[in-house]
Design a protein around this motif. Structure first.
Motif, PDB file in Angstrom:
ATOM      1  N   GLY A  68      -1.467  -2.125   5.686  1.00  0.00           N
ATOM      2  CA  GLY A  68      -2.782  -2.121   5.047  1.00  0.00           C
ATOM      3  C   GLY A  68      -3.666  -0.989   5.515  1.00  0.00           C
ATOM      4  O   GLY A  68      -4.612  -0.593   4.818  1.00  0.00           O
ATOM      5  N   MET A  69      -3.375  -0.438   6.698  1.00  0.00           N
ATOM      6  CA  MET A  69      -4.134   0.712   7.183  1.00  0.00           C
ATOM      7  C   MET A  69      -3.620   2.022   6.601  1.00  0.00           C
ATOM      8  O   MET A  69      -4.257   3.067   6.764  1.00  0.00           O
ATOM      9  CB  MET A  69      -4.087   0.763   8.710  1.00  0.00           C
ATOM     10  N   GLY A  70      -2.442   1.980   5.952  1.00  0.00           N
ATOM     11  CA  GLY A  70      -1.928   3.181   5.306  1.00  0.00           C
ATOM     12  C   GLY A  70      -0.634   3.720   5.850  1.00  0.00           C
ATOM     13  O   GLY A  70      -0.136   4.745   5.356  1.00  0.00           O
ATOM     14  N   ALA A  71      -0.037   3.076   6.857  1.00  0.00           N
ATOM     15  CA  ALA A  71       1.234   3.552   7.405  1.00  0.00           C
ATOM     16  C   ALA A  71       2.356   3.284   6.408  1.00  0.00           C
ATOM     17  O   ALA A  71       2.438   2.214   5.811  1.00  0.00           O
ATOM     18  CB  ALA A  71       1.525   2.858   8.737  1.00  0.00           C
ATOM     19  N   GLY A  72       3.246   4.259   6.232  1.00  0.00           N
ATOM     20  CA  GLY A  72       4.344   4.131   5.289  1.00  0.00           C
ATOM     21  C   GLY A  72       5.532   3.388   5.858  1.00  0.00           C
ATOM     22  O   GLY A  72       5.562   3.019   7.042  1.00  0.00           O
ATOM     23  N   ASN A  73       6.544   3.173   5.027  1.00  0.00           N
ATOM     24  CA  ASN A  73       7.752   2.463   5.439  1.00  0.00           C
ATOM     25  C   ASN A  73       8.485   3.251   6.527  1.00  0.00           C
ATOM     26  O   ASN A  73       8.892   4.385   6.320  1.00  0.00           O
ATOM     27  CB  ASN A  73       8.672   2.261   4.237  1.00  0.00           C
ATOM     28  N   GLY A  74       8.610   2.664   7.699  1.00  0.00           N
ATOM     29  CA  GLY A  74       9.278   3.332   8.807  1.00  0.00           C
ATOM     30  C   GLY A  74       8.422   4.333   9.546  1.00  0.00           C
ATOM     31  O   GLY A  74       8.873   4.916  10.539  1.00  0.00           O
ATOM     32  N   GLN A  75       7.206   4.554   9.112  1.00  0.00           N
ATOM     33  CA  GLN A  75       6.350   5.538   9.765  1.00  0.00           C
ATOM     34  C   GLN A  75       5.777   4.970  11.063  1.00  0.00           C
ATOM     35  O   GLN A  75       5.264   3.852  11.100  1.00  0.00           O
ATOM     36  CB  GLN A  75       5.199   5.956   8.850  1.00  0.00           C
ATOM     37  N   ILE A  76       5.855   5.731  12.130  1.00  0.00           N
ATOM     38  CA  ILE A  76       5.319   5.313  13.417  1.00  0.00           C
ATOM     39  C   ILE A  76       3.799   5.489  13.407  1.00  0.00           C
ATOM     40  O   ILE A  76       3.281   6.534  13.009  1.00  0.00           O
ATOM     41  CB  ILE A  76       5.927   6.131  14.564  1.00  0.00           C
ATOM     42  N   ALA A  77       3.098   4.454  13.824  1.00  0.00           N
ATOM     43  CA  ALA A  77       1.640   4.499  13.915  1.00  0.00           C
ATOM     44  C   ALA A  77       1.234   4.431  15.383  1.00  0.00           C
ATOM     45  O   ALA A  77       1.875   3.759  16.191  1.00  0.00           O
ATOM     46  CB  ALA A  77       1.015   3.346  13.144  1.00  0.00           C
ATOM     47  N   SER A  78       0.168   5.134  15.729  1.00  0.00           N
ATOM     48  CA  SER A  78      -0.327   5.131  17.106  1.00  0.00           C
ATOM     49  C   SER A  78      -1.515   4.191  17.214  1.00  0.00           C
ATOM     50  O   SER A  78      -2.375   4.130  16.333  1.00  0.00           O
ATOM     51  CB  SER A  78      -0.744   6.546  17.524  1.00  0.00           C
ATOM     52  N   PHE A  79      -1.558   3.435  18.325  1.00  0.00           N
ATOM     53  CA  PHE A  79      -2.658   2.520  18.612  1.00  0.00           C
ATOM     54  C   PHE A  79      -3.202   2.917  19.984  1.00  0.00           C
ATOM     55  O   PHE A  79      -2.734   2.450  21.019  1.00  0.00           O
ATOM     56  CB  PHE A  79      -2.156   1.076  18.607  1.00  0.00           C
ATOM     57  N   LEU A  80      -4.182   3.790  19.964  1.00  0.00           N
ATOM     58  CA  LEU A  80      -4.655   4.414  21.193  1.00  0.00           C
ATOM     59  C   LEU A  80      -6.040   3.948  21.605  1.00  0.00           C
ATOM     60  O   LEU A  80      -6.371   3.965  22.790  1.00  0.00           O
ATOM     61  CB  LEU A  80      -4.669   5.942  21.041  1.00  0.00           C
ATOM     62  N   THR A  81      -6.872   3.532  20.663  1.00  0.00           N
ATOM     63  CA  THR A  81      -8.238   3.136  20.969  1.00  0.00           C
ATOM     64  C   THR A  81      -8.313   1.632  21.208  1.00  0.00           C
ATOM     65  O   THR A  81      -7.408   0.862  20.867  1.00  0.00           O
ATOM     66  CB  THR A  81      -9.176   3.499  19.807  1.00  0.00           C
TER      67      THR A  81
END
Length: 461
Positions: A68-81
Motif C-alpha cells: 500500500g505504500m508503493g513497493a512492488g512485487n519482490g521489491q526491497i523496502a527500507s524501514f529506517l525512521t
C-alpha cells in the motif's frame, strides 16, 4: 409427584439453559436450543481459528501495508525512521530493516543474499525456508512448480506457499560496509538472470502505516485471502473445515450473512482477548528465564527441532500475536550468531506494566552478549514501538548510557524523565499499558545457563 418422563426438561450449562423435548438422554433439543448449540459451536470454532490463523493473517496485513505504500512485487523496502518501523510488530527501534514481499504466481525469482547481512526468507505462514539465512544466490519456486532446468550457481528453494517475504537486517556498524552490503541485495525474475534489473530499494521514509492484524470482520477477510491464494497444508485441514459454516470456501467470495457476521465479529474480539492473555500470561512449561522473575522466553521454539513449533497452537499464537517471523536463530540454545528475546509484561509486584507509573530496570553488569543488548518498550494495543511524543522506544548498550559504579545500568520507564538519567529514560504514556523485550545479540553461555540474573521492572514511588 414425579415428573413425567415425556415432559420438556431443562439443563443448565455454561452456555445457558438447554431445553429438550423429554429428559436429556431420551429427548431432542428444542428448536431454540438447536439454534443456540450451532451458534455456540461456530463461535467457539472461530475463537480457536483466530489463534490458529495469527501468523498467516499477520503476514497478509504486513504485506498489504507494504504494498500500500508503493513497493512492488519482490521489491526491497527500507524501514529506517521511527515512523516507518513502528508499523512492524515488536521491531527493534534502532536496527535498520529491509524487507520485501513477493508473489511467485508469475514465475520463480532469484534473490542474491550478500555477506554482512542477517536475514532470511519466510512463507505465508511465517515459516523460514531452510538455509536461506546464509549468503548465497537463491532460486525461489512456487509450490507445485518444477524448478527450471538451468539452476547453476543457484540454491533452489521450493516455497510451501505462493507468497513469501524476504527480510534482511544490516548489522555492520561501519557505514561503508553497510552500504556495500545493502547495494549487493538483489531480487529479480529468473527470466532476467543473465541481465538482472533489480528494482531500486523503496524508501518508506516517514510514512505512517500499520502491519498489525486488524480487528473485527476485517481480520477474517485476511484469513479468507489466505484460503483463496495459498495451498492448504495438511495440518490445517480441520481448521478450514471448522470455518466452512461461517462462509469460508475455496473458490468462493467471502460474503457472510447476518448470523455469520455477528458470530465472526464477536469471535474476533474474544479471540484477540484470548490471544492477549495467552501472550502476556504464558502458561507453558519452562517459559520463565529465571525462577521468581517475570521475564518470559518470548519464542517457545526448539532450535534443535524447529518444525515441531508449528504444531504447537498456543505457543505459536503467543509469539505471532505480538511478533513476526520465527526461526532457530531467534530462540538459540547455545552460543553463536543469533539473537535471544525475553518479554516482560508485569513488574516485580506482579502488576501489569502501566504507562502512568514509573519503573526502574537495573541491568546487571557484564551482560552475556558478544554484540549488544537492548531494552525496547511496545504499546499493548499495536504491539509496535510505543507511541510517545519523543519517539524514544529503546535503550541499548550501543548508546552512551549512564552507568552505576558496579557497571550496572539503570533503565527508567515512565511518563517523566528522572533527573540526571535522561539518557537512560524510555517515555511511557499514561492511560496505556506497555510491555518490553530484552534482546541479547549473540548471547554467551551465561544466558543459556540462566546464570545472569536479569531482575524485574521495579515500580518507583
Amino acid at each position: 409427584m414425579a415428573m413425567r418422563s415425556d415432559a420438556p426438561q431443562s439443563l443448565q450449562s455454561r452456555i445457558g439453559t438447554l431445553q429438550f423435548t423429554h429428559d436429556f438422554a431420551n429427548g431432542y433439543p428444542t428448536d431454540e436450543t438447536v439454534a443456540l448449540l450451532f451458534d455456540t459451536r461456530d463461535f467457539q470454532r472461530a475463537c480457536q481459528a483466530y489463534l490458529w490463523a495469527l501468523p498467516a493473517a499477520s503476514f497478509v496485513a504486513w504485506q498489504q501495508g507494504v504494498s500500500g505504500m508503493g513497493a512492488g512485487n519482490g521489491q526491497i523496502a527500507s524501514f529506517l525512521t521511527y515512523e516507518a518501523r513502528k508499523g512492524i510488530l515488536t521491531a527493534n527501534a534502532t536496527t535498520p530493516y529491509y524487507l520485501g514481499f513477493a508473489d511467485l504466481t508469475d514465475g520463480p525469482l532469484v534473490m542474491e543474499m550478500p555477506e554482512g547481512v542477517r536475514g532470511g526468507i519466510i512463507d505465508a505462514w511465517q515459516r523460514s525456508l531452510p538455509g536461506t539465512e546464509k549468503a548465497a544466490r537463491y532460486l525461489l519456486v512456487a509450490p507445485g512448480a518444477e524448478p527450471p532446468q538451468n539452476t547453476e550457481g543457484l540454491q533452489v528453494r521450493v516455497s510451501p506457499t505462493m507468497n513469501i517475504m524476504i527480510g534482511v537486517r544490516i548489522t555492520a556498524t561501519d557505514p561503508a560496509q553497510a552500504d556495500a552490503a545493502l547495494a549487493a541485495i538483489k531480487v529479480y525474475p529468473y527470466a532476467q538472470r543473465k541481465a538482472p534489473t533489480a528494482a531500486a530499494i523503496f524508501d518508506t521514509g516517514t510514512t505512517s502505516w500499520s502491519g498489525t492484524p486488524p480487528r473485527g470482520l476485517r481480520y477474517w477477510e485476511l484469513v479468507h485471502t489466505v484460503l483463496q491464494r495459498e495451498p492448504a497444508q495438511e495440518r490445517d485441514t480441520f481448521f478450514w473445515a471448522m470455518l466452512r459454516p461461517l462462509g469460508f470456501e475455496k473458490g468462493k467470495p467471502f460474503a457472510p450473512d447476518e448470523r455469520q457476521t455477528r458470530l465472526l465479529t464477536e469471535a474476533a474480539l474474544v479471540g484477540e482477548a484470548m490471544a492477549k492473555a495467552n501472550t502476556a500470561d504464558r502458561r507453558f512449561a519452562d517459559v520463565k528465564y529465571r525462577p521468581g522473575a517475570h521475564w518470559d522466553f518470548a519464542l517457545q521454539l526448539d532450535a534443535d527441532n524447529p518444525d515441531a513449533f508449528w504444531n504447537l497452537l498456543d505457543e505459536r499464537a503467543s509469539w505471532f500475536y505480538e511478533a513476526v517471523s520465527a526461526g532457530p536463530d531467534m530462540a538459540p540454545k547455545r552460543p553463536g550468531p543469533s539473537s535471544a528475546y525475553l518479554g516482560a509484561y508485569r513488574d516485580s509486584t506482579g502488576a501489569w506494566l502501566d504507562g502512568g507509573r514509573s519503573y526502574r530496570l537495573r541491568v546487571p553488569p557484564d551482560p552475556p552478549v558478544d554484540l549488544f543488548w537492548s531494552v525496547t518498550v511496545y504499546d499493548v494495543d499495536t504491539r509496535a514501538l510505543i507511541l510517545n511524543d519523543q519517539q524514544i522506544a529503546d535503550r541499548s548498550s550501543r548508546m552512551p548510557l549512564k552507568k552505576n559504579d558496579d557497571g550496572s545500568v539503570d533503565i527508567f520507564c515512565g511518563p517523566q524523565a528522572p533527573a540526571g538519567f535522561e539518557q537512560n529514560w524510555i517515555p511511557t504514556v499514561p492511560g496505556r499499558n506497555w510491555f518490553a523485550y530484552f534482546r541479547l545479540y549473540e548471547p554467551r553461555q551465561a544466558y543459556f545457563d540462566r546464570a545472569w540474573p536479569l531482575p524485574d521492572f521495579e515500580p518507583l514511588a
